[in-house]
Design a protein around this motif. Sequence first.
Motif, PDB file in Angstrom:
ATOM      1  N   ILE A 159       3.773   5.351  -5.876  1.00 24.27           N
ATOM      2  CA  ILE A 159       3.663   5.309  -7.332  1.00 24.27           C
ATOM      3  C   ILE A 159       2.626   6.294  -7.830  1.00 24.27           C
ATOM      4  O   ILE A 159       2.837   6.996  -8.838  1.00 24.27           O
ATOM      5  N   ARG A 160       1.506   6.371  -7.127  1.00 19.28           N
ATOM      6  CA  ARG A 160       0.481   7.346  -7.530  1.00 19.28           C
ATOM      7  C   ARG A 160       1.001   8.773  -7.395  1.00 19.28           C
ATOM      8  O   ARG A 160       0.692   9.641  -8.231  1.00 19.28           O
ATOM      9  N   ARG A 161       1.808   9.028  -6.366  1.00 21.72           N
ATOM     10  CA  ARG A 161       2.379  10.366  -6.189  1.00 21.72           C
ATOM     11  C   ARG A 161       3.342  10.696  -7.332  1.00 21.72           C
ATOM     12  O   ARG A 161       3.345  11.819  -7.851  1.00 21.72           O
ATOM     13  N   GLN A 213       3.245   9.403 -10.388  1.00 22.10           N
ATOM     14  CA  GLN A 213       2.443   9.566 -11.605  1.00 22.10           C
ATOM     15  C   GLN A 213       1.731  10.918 -11.632  1.00 22.10           C
ATOM     16  O   GLN A 213       1.670  11.565 -12.686  1.00 22.10           O
ATOM     17  N   ASP A 214       1.210  11.340 -10.491  1.00 22.46           N
ATOM     18  CA  ASP A 214       0.552  12.652 -10.439  1.00 22.46           C
ATOM     19  C   ASP A 214       1.544  13.778 -10.715  1.00 22.46           C
ATOM     20  O   ASP A 214       1.216  14.760 -11.409  1.00 22.46           O
ATOM     21  N   GLU A 270       8.310  10.891   1.126  1.00 20.77           N
ATOM     22  CA  GLU A 270       7.463  11.653   0.213  1.00 20.77           C
ATOM     23  C   GLU A 270       8.298  12.402  -0.818  1.00 20.77           C
ATOM     24  O   GLU A 270       7.867  12.592  -1.955  1.00 20.77           O
ATOM     25  N   GLN A 293       2.150   1.621  -3.430  1.00 21.32           N
ATOM     26  CA  GLN A 293       1.115   2.094  -4.342  1.00 21.32           C
ATOM     27  C   GLN A 293       0.877   3.594  -4.181  1.00 21.32           C
ATOM     28  O   GLN A 293       0.709   4.317  -5.171  1.00 21.32           O
ATOM     29  N   ARG A 294       0.884   4.072  -2.950  1.00 20.89           N
ATOM     30  CA  ARG A 294       0.710   5.517  -2.737  1.00 20.89           C
ATOM     31  C   ARG A 294       1.872   6.291  -3.341  1.00 20.89           C
ATOM     32  O   ARG A 294       1.679   7.358  -3.932  1.00 20.89           O
ATOM     33  N   GLU A 350       7.554   8.780 -17.123  1.00 24.65           N
ATOM     34  CA  GLU A 350       6.781   8.287 -15.986  1.00 24.65           C
ATOM     35  C   GLU A 350       7.166   6.855 -15.638  1.00 24.65           C
ATOM     36  O   GLU A 350       7.333   6.521 -14.447  1.00 24.65           O
ATOM     37  N   ARG A 368       0.830  -1.207   0.000  1.00 29.02           N
ATOM     38  CA  ARG A 368       0.000   0.000   0.000  1.00 29.02           C
ATOM     39  C   ARG A 368       0.862   1.253   0.000  1.00 29.02           C
ATOM     40  O   ARG A 368       0.553   2.240  -0.666  1.00 29.02           O
ATOM     41  N   VAL A 415       8.915   5.691 -12.056  1.00 26.60           N
ATOM     42  CA  VAL A 415       8.271   4.673 -11.211  1.00 26.60           C
ATOM     43  C   VAL A 415       9.229   3.526 -10.926  1.00 26.60           C
ATOM     44  O   VAL A 415       9.300   3.010  -9.794  1.00 26.60           O
ATOM     45  N   LYS A 463       2.206  13.977 -14.366  1.00 24.16           N
ATOM     46  CA  LYS A 463       1.074  14.580 -15.096  1.00 24.16           C
ATOM     47  C   LYS A 463       1.063  16.089 -14.925  1.00 24.16           C
ATOM     48  O   LYS A 463       0.732  16.828 -15.864  1.00 24.16           O
TER      49      LYS A 463
END
Length: 419
Positions: free
Chosen positions: A73-75, A77-78, A115, A70-71, A90, A67, A94, A81
């Motif tokens: 990776i989403r950070r 990717q955001d 972070e 995953q957080r 990207e 988890r 990752v 973007k």
Amino acid sequence: MAERGRCPECGSAALVEDAHYAQQQLVCAACGCVLAEGLLTTTYTDEEHLREVAYSQSTGQKEQLSRCLQRGIRRVQDLCKVLQLPTVFEETAVSYFQRALQHPSFHLVSLEKKELLGGCCVFVTCRQHNWPLTMGTICSLLYAKQELFASVYLSLQKELGLSVPALSLGDLVKTHLNSFRLFQHAADVPAPFVEDKEKMVARTMQIVELASETWLVTGRHPIPIVTAAAFLSWQSLQPPARLTCTLARFCKLAGVDLPPPAHLRLKELLEILLRMASQLAWLRVFKVDKKTVVKHIGDLLQHRIFLLKNAFCLEDGEEQRAAAPGEGSLGGRCPGSARAAGGAAQEDGCPSEGKRQREGGPRPLLPPCLINPRKRLRTAAPSAADSAVTGDEPISDSEIEQYLRGPEEIRAFRKAKAW
């Protein structure tokens, strides 16, 4: 070994089974000691054989790490973007983040550094693909301090063995000017202050190249130099309406921060331009100062090589090699210019610094730290032994007799003594 059916801590026999989060635990009712950990069926190979394993060896902790991954990776990717990076960037960022999170050096770091780890991976990816991105941009998006971000970035580069190329100054000029708000009409930007982006970028590049040729870039932070060069190029494109605008107001209208050393870089650039303007024939009849020289930046940049050669005692490479084939030069500068800066020897065609200043002639092209040193080195106090004998004391007649002389010296000394 504890007696069967009794608590090893207090010896009580009041042992009960307690269901804690759907797993059975044997607990002492007297002191609360957990005697046995519950067993769970997991997704390991033990499940295939219907065997139970302890919770500490189950996939519960692995799911927590996943988890967290995953957080992260989403950070990443955001962030890609927001920066409008290509898909390849990207994917690379990752993969770097996954490698870093699995590295033991980043397991026990603080949450704040974890972070920032995603931002460091994006920053490294952009540098490797020659995508102009500054550390300040990443820090502003992550609301992070540059010192902390730099420490995480250096750790990532060291632990993963990443090769990160430096950002070229030309790419940095284009990136920094992309964030300016002076290229389109806005309510808070006056109409005369709006400028064409391509013209401003092209002239800023020329001024930055001039700064690089005159020692203003070496060892300096690039952002203040780019900011000062952008300000001069913006003023020179429409001088009548923009000469009264200050550097602070320019940065406020452009929507960028004003770096503190930008005022010093602007002063140094204006001094270089004034030296060049003094060598331009059609400007000698005018009284050119730091404000009016901005009007002639286009002409000065057009004849940059000729003016630098005349204003700063530059020589052609062939002439210099013919004059002093065995002496090194400082990038085509006048031979012996370093000695002239220190006030020592003088050479033919290269008078001392003070004489050049008085006569208005060409002076050596030296770094600003040598022309205007901020801090002077303190000389150590001489010791007793050094103060006793310096080597400059006059030699008495009685001491002359103690020196060994050759035959010619003896004849000359006798002849002088006879006179």
